[in-house]
Design a protein around this motif. Structure first.
Motif, short mmCIF file in Angstrom:
data_model
loop_
_atom_site.label_atom_id
_atom_site.label_comp_id
_atom_site.label_asym_id
_atom_site.label_seq_id
_atom_site.Cartn_x
_atom_site.Cartn_y
_atom_site.Cartn_z
N GLN A 1 6.97 0.17 -9.02
CA GLN A 1 6.40 1.34 -8.70
C GLN A 1 5.44 1.53 -7.54
OE1 GLN A 1 3.75 2.02 -12.30
NE2 GLN A 1 5.33 2.69 -13.43
N TYR A 2 5.06 -0.01 -7.02
CA TYR A 2 4.07 0.27 -6.07
C TYR A 2 4.52 -0.73 -4.77
CZ TYR A 2 1.27 1.82 -9.76
OH TYR A 2 0.81 2.49 -10.85
N ARG A 3 4.12 -0.16 -3.58
CA ARG A 3 4.57 -1.13 -2.40
C ARG A 3 3.69 -1.63 -1.66
NH1 ARG A 3 8.55 2.42 1.09
NH2 ARG A 3 8.55 0.44 2.08
N TYR A 4 2.49 -0.93 -2.02
CA TYR A 4 1.28 -1.54 -1.10
C TYR A 4 -0.02 -1.90 -2.19
CZ TYR A 4 4.05 1.19 1.85
OH TYR A 4 5.15 1.87 2.83
N CYS A 5 -0.85 -2.82 -1.67
CA CYS A 5 -1.86 -3.41 -2.45
C CYS A 5 -3.20 -2.66 -2.22
CB CYS A 5 -1.93 -4.93 -2.49
SG CYS A 5 -2.36 -5.40 -0.64
N SER A 6 -3.23 -2.17 -0.93
CA SER A 6 -4.42 -1.28 -0.52
C SER A 6 -4.16 -0.12 0.42
CB SER A 6 -5.27 -2.45 0.27
OG SER A 6 -4.70 -2.75 1.58
N ILE A 7 -5.17 0.56 0.76
CA ILE A 7 -5.08 1.66 1.84
C ILE A 7 -4.59 1.30 2.99
CG2 ILE A 7 -6.37 3.57 2.80
CD1 ILE A 7 -7.90 4.01 0.13
N ALA A 8 -5.41 0.18 3.53
CA ALA A 8 -5.19 -0.51 4.69
C ALA A 8 -3.70 -0.80 4.81
CB ALA A 8 -6.26 -1.81 5.03
N CYS A 9 -3.11 -1.39 4.07
CA CYS A 9 -1.64 -1.87 3.95
C CYS A 9 -0.88 -0.58 4.21
CB CYS A 9 -1.36 -2.81 2.70
SG CYS A 9 -1.98 -4.39 2.62
N LYS A 10 -1.22 0.35 3.56
CA LYS A 10 -0.37 1.69 3.69
C LYS A 10 -0.45 2.37 4.94
CE LYS A 10 1.29 5.98 1.34
NZ LYS A 10 1.01 6.75 0.36
#
Length: 190
Positions: free
Chosen positions: A137-146
């Motif tokens: 479901q998810y590809r990133y662990c944080s807003i900074a990574c996105k």
């Protein structure tokens, strides 16, 4: 409170689909003592999007910030997080893994500490390789990574998207739900 007197009221400006305030928000430090209100355990845990300012709850309660867009920052595993319901009004949080913190869903501003060795890159964050709980479901662990993934993409039409405007476009293309009123849809009689 001299910093709050020079507020900028145009928040919605975006550069190539990315809100301008996101970079400054991610670079801010939170949970320092407020110099204007030296009360015990009074920390800078609020962020005014309009003013690009981190401040305490007493600074944000003034008339200057009354109509502004304010985010409350929390601590989770010694990292800064923001409530998912609050941030997704301003940033498209699709594909960012939320975490539970005091019975509410939050998203991390920067990557949380790694939890063990990385065994499979398919089950980890696309940017920092932190293990994800639900990699389907998810590809990133944080807003900074996105944000990093957003800056690396080749064209504006490719995912990921940061703007909430692109999220609204995605929702409009989905099949509309049935209206509550109108022609009744009944189960067949047997």
């Amino acid at each position: 409170m001299s910093a709050s007197s020079n507020c900028v009221h145009q928040v919605e400006e975006e550069v190539n689909g990315k809100p301008k305030w996101v970079e400054a928000f991610l670079q801010r430090t939170f949970f320092d003592c407020c110099p204007d209100h030296p009360i015990r355990r009074n920390e800078k845990n609020r962020y005014c999007i309009n003013c690009d300012l981190s401040a305490c709850q007493y600074c944000m309660s003034t008339n200057t910030h009354r109509q502004h867009k304010i985010l409350k920052i929390y601590r989770h595993v010694y990292k800064d997080v923001v409530c998912l319901g609050a941030i997704e009004k301003y940033v498209n949080c699709a594909h960012i893994q939320p975490y539970k913190c005091n019975k509410r869903l939050v998203v991390a501003l920067s990557p949380l500490p790694h939890s063990g060795p990385i065994s499979n890159t398919e089950t980890s964050c696309d940017i920092c390789n932190r293990r994800l709980a639900e990699p389907d479901q998810y590809r990133y662990c944080s807003i900074a990574c996105k944000v990093i993934a957003f800056e690396r993409k080749s064209s504006e039409s490719d995912p990921p998207f940061l703007s909430t405007l692109s999220l609204k476009k995605e929702l409009k293309t989905e099949k509309p739900k049935h209206k509550r009123k109108g022609k009744p849809r009944r189960a067949p009689f047997f």
